[in-house]
Design a protein around this motif. Structure first.
Motif, mmCIF file in Angstrom:
data_model
loop_
_atom_site.group_PDB
_atom_site.id
_atom_site.type_symbol
_atom_site.label_atom_id
_atom_site.label_comp_id
_atom_site.label_asym_id
_atom_site.label_seq_id
_atom_site.Cartn_x
_atom_site.Cartn_y
_atom_site.Cartn_z
ATOM 1 N N PHE A 145 0.846 -1.207 0.000
ATOM 2 C CA PHE A 145 0.000 0.000 0.000
ATOM 3 C C PHE A 145 0.868 1.239 0.000
ATOM 4 O O PHE A 145 2.096 1.154 0.088
ATOM 5 N N LEU A 146 0.215 2.386 -0.127
ATOM 6 C CA LEU A 146 0.964 3.637 -0.096
ATOM 7 C C LEU A 146 0.241 4.693 0.722
ATOM 8 O O LEU A 146 -0.984 4.694 0.826
ATOM 9 N N VAL A 147 1.051 5.567 1.306
ATOM 10 C CA VAL A 147 0.572 6.842 1.833
ATOM 11 C C VAL A 147 1.477 7.883 1.195
ATOM 12 O O VAL A 147 2.694 7.840 1.381
ATOM 13 N N ALA A 148 0.895 8.760 0.412
ATOM 14 C CA ALA A 148 1.700 9.774 -0.281
ATOM 15 C C ALA A 148 1.335 11.151 0.247
ATOM 16 O O ALA A 148 0.288 11.702 -0.094
ATOM 17 N N SER A 168 -2.705 13.676 2.772
ATOM 18 C CA SER A 168 -2.034 12.606 2.034
ATOM 19 C C SER A 168 -3.071 11.822 1.243
ATOM 20 O O SER A 168 -4.243 11.807 1.608
ATOM 21 N N SER A 169 -2.622 11.152 0.208
ATOM 22 C CA SER A 169 -3.516 10.170 -0.391
ATOM 23 C C SER A 169 -3.045 8.786 0.037
ATOM 24 O O SER A 169 -1.891 8.610 0.441
ATOM 25 N N TYR A 170 -3.963 7.832 0.010
ATOM 26 C CA TYR A 170 -3.570 6.461 0.359
ATOM 27 C C TYR A 170 -4.193 5.507 -0.650
ATOM 28 O O TYR A 170 -5.211 5.819 -1.282
ATOM 29 N N ALA A 180 -4.824 -4.939 5.407
ATOM 30 C CA ALA A 180 -4.122 -3.855 4.699
ATOM 31 C C ALA A 180 -4.761 -2.503 4.979
ATOM 32 O O ALA A 180 -4.064 -1.514 5.185
ATOM 33 N N LYS A 181 -6.083 -2.483 5.016
ATOM 34 C CA LYS A 181 -6.753 -1.195 5.180
ATOM 35 C C LYS A 181 -6.458 -0.552 6.530
ATOM 36 O O LYS A 181 -6.091 0.611 6.598
ATOM 37 N N GLU A 182 -6.604 -1.323 7.608
ATOM 38 C CA GLU A 182 -6.324 -0.705 8.910
ATOM 39 C C GLU A 182 -4.837 -0.394 9.061
ATOM 40 O O GLU A 182 -4.460 0.597 9.665
ATOM 41 N N ARG A 183 -4.001 -1.212 8.445
ATOM 42 C CA ARG A 183 -2.562 -0.933 8.515
ATOM 43 C C ARG A 183 -2.224 0.372 7.792
ATOM 44 O O ARG A 183 -1.495 1.211 8.302
ATOM 45 N N VAL A 184 -2.758 0.538 6.596
ATOM 46 C CA VAL A 184 -2.364 1.724 5.819
ATOM 47 C C VAL A 184 -2.925 2.997 6.438
ATOM 48 O O VAL A 184 -2.238 4.029 6.509
ATOM 49 N N PHE A 197 -6.942 10.825 1.649
ATOM 50 C CA PHE A 197 -7.821 10.712 0.484
ATOM 51 C C PHE A 197 -7.537 9.402 -0.235
ATOM 52 O O PHE A 197 -6.376 9.060 -0.482
ATOM 53 N N GLU A 198 -8.631 8.718 -0.580
ATOM 54 C CA GLU A 198 -8.499 7.401 -1.217
ATOM 55 C C GLU A 198 -8.117 7.534 -2.698
ATOM 56 O O GLU A 198 -8.679 8.363 -3.412
ATOM 57 N N THR A 199 -7.149 6.733 -3.145
ATOM 58 C CA THR A 199 -6.816 6.709 -4.569
ATOM 59 C C THR A 199 -6.306 5.315 -4.924
ATOM 60 O O THR A 199 -6.435 4.377 -4.143
ATOM 61 N N ASP A 200 -5.724 5.164 -6.129
ATOM 62 C CA ASP A 200 -5.012 3.918 -6.429
ATOM 63 C C ASP A 200 -3.604 4.278 -6.901
ATOM 64 O O ASP A 200 -3.291 5.451 -7.126
ATOM 65 N N PHE A 201 -2.741 3.280 -7.037
ATOM 66 C CA PHE A 201 -1.328 3.538 -7.320
ATOM 67 C C PHE A 201 -1.138 4.329 -8.621
ATOM 68 O O PHE A 201 -0.341 5.246 -8.701
#
Ligand SMILES: NC(=O)C1=CN([C@@H]2O[C@H](COP(=O)(O)OP(=O)(O)OC[C@H]3O[C@@H](n4cnc5c(N)ncnc54)[C@H](O)[C@@H]3O)[C@@H](O)[C@H]2O)C=CC1
Ligand SMILES: CC(=O)[C@](C)(O)C(=O)O
Ligand SMILES: [Mg+2]
Ligand SMILES: [Mg+2]
Length: 355
Positions: A145-148, A168-170, A180-184, A197-201
């Motif tokens: 996953f990502l947090v940007a 940030s977006s995640y 994964a969701k609670e971790r990210v 904010f929710e996004t994709d890679f």
């Protein structure tokens, strides 16, 4: 998850109210978060996590300036600061914060330590989205996953220290553990995000590469340079050209835009200025639209990522970048800016103020 209305479009946003720090600490209490790389994002994210009570360690090459910086920042060799491989081995969540080009080089080593159930965290969609160029293909049994953070690592830290958060977006690329969701989201809160904010890679990297090449960095320097050049060629002094191109924008007008939007900034300027701005903005939009379209295409076809990989993988890339930054710094416009900035009260030496 709050649903907010953005100009008529509903989007999911995670707020600190619904996912407070205590919850993030709870989710991460049995994890060791290994921040690999201590460049710009590394320090911001690692220090914020440390101050937020997360079990965070840093992995960095010994005998490097950034190792010394990590020590100065309070990471303790052998306890919370390790050689990269050791940190990779200890970490259950690997925050992969090397430069995008360096991530390619170190990938075989990282992959080796991604055992089942671990998580691989990025702050950019680059490595995964352009995996044909980067070779970064994670094993199937780890979360990815990502947090940007939408800003510099320096701002992330500064805003955290001010008690504010940077947005940030995640995104989740792979959920192997079901967690994964609670971790990210926990990580997003822990690194100091305000809203998530929710996004994709793919969306994250396409928009990020477009933005930094476009209005945020590349385009803005381009239009500054064009206006400055016209003013200078028509006999205006450097100070006048700089003030009307940059200084007034950053000091007076952009803070108003930040506070309350473009129309509000316009409304706080003269009717003469408003008339002119309202007449001209669409002409500038139409003139630059083809360039932005070309830019997005260049991102989407992988041309921009390839160029970034090719240039940043060279041994002397830092020297080359510095030479190009020096060219900007030495240009008349930015030299004029240096003098203009020296006149700000906070930059005047006491003797000058009283003189
Ligand atoms: N700079 C920023 O503020 C932002 C960066 N990002 C993303 O965060 C990630 C990290 O970016 P930055 O912090 O800017 O990276 P950076 O360019 O500052 O480099 C990070 C670290 O990589 C290390 N490094 C470089 N080459 C290496 C190699 N061959 N082997 C081992 N270590 C090496 C450097 O010593 C440094 O500690 C990237 O994916 C970037 O796109 C996301 C948002 C903002
Ligand atoms: C600071 C940020 O978000 C950028 C401009 O996209 C970057 O440094 O890559
Ligand atoms: Mg960005
Ligand atoms: Mg970027």
């Amino acid at each position: 998850m709050a649903k907010l209305n953005f100009g008529g479009v509903e989007e999911n946003v995670v707020t600190r109210e619904e996912f407070p720090l205590a919850k993030a600490q709870q989710v991460l209490k049995n994890e060791t978060v290994a921040v690999i790389g201590y460049g710009v994002q590394g320090p911001g994210q690692a220090l914020n996590q440390k101050d937020n009570g997360i079990n965070v360690i840093v992995g960095q090459r010994k005998n490097s300036k950034t190792w010394d910086k990590a020590v100065k920042d309070g990471f303790v060799p052998g306890e919370t600061l390790f050689e990269i491989e050791e940190a990779l081995q200890r970490g259950t969540i690997i925050c992969y914060l090397l430069s995008d080009a360096a991530q390619i080089q170190l990938w075989p080593t990282v992959k080796k330590h991604l055992t089942a159930g671990k998580a691989l965290y990025f702050s950019h969609g680059f490595g995964i989205t352009f995996n044909e160029q980067t070779g970064i293909v994670p094993p199937k049994d780890v979360d990815v996953f990502l947090v940007a953070p939408k800003g510099s690592g320096t701002s992330l830290r500064r805003m955290f220290l001010q008690g504010r958060g940077l947005n940030s977006s995640y995104a989740i690329f792979q959920d192997a553990t079901g967690k994964a969701k609670e971790r990210v989201i926990a990580l997003g809160i822990a690194v100091g995000s305000g809203y998530l904010f929710e996004t994709d890679f793919k969306k994250e990297v396409y928009s990020d590469l477009t933005g930094e090449r476009g209005t945020l960095m590349g385009c803005i320097q381009g239009i500054f340079a064009a206006q400055y050049q016209v003013l200078r060629s028509k006999g205006h002094t450097p100070s006048e050209a700089f003030n009307e191109t940059v200084e007034e924008l950053t000091q007076s007008l952009m803070p108003l835009v930040a506070e309350n939007g473009m129309d509000w900034m316009y409304a706080n300027c003269s009717t003469t200025a408003q008339r002119g701005a309202l007449d001209w903005w669409k002409k500038f939009r139409d003139a630059t639209l083809p360039v932005f379209t070309e830019l997005y295409e260049s991102v989407a076809t992988g041309k921009e990522s390839q160029r970034s990989i090719d240039s940043n993988s060279q041994a002397d890339y830092r020297e080359k970048l510095e030479a190009e930054l020096k060219e900007l710094r030495d240009s008349e416009m930015w030299q004029a800016g240096k003098t203009v900035r020296s006149l700000r009260p906070e930059n005047q030496k006491p003797a000058e103020v009283t003189a």
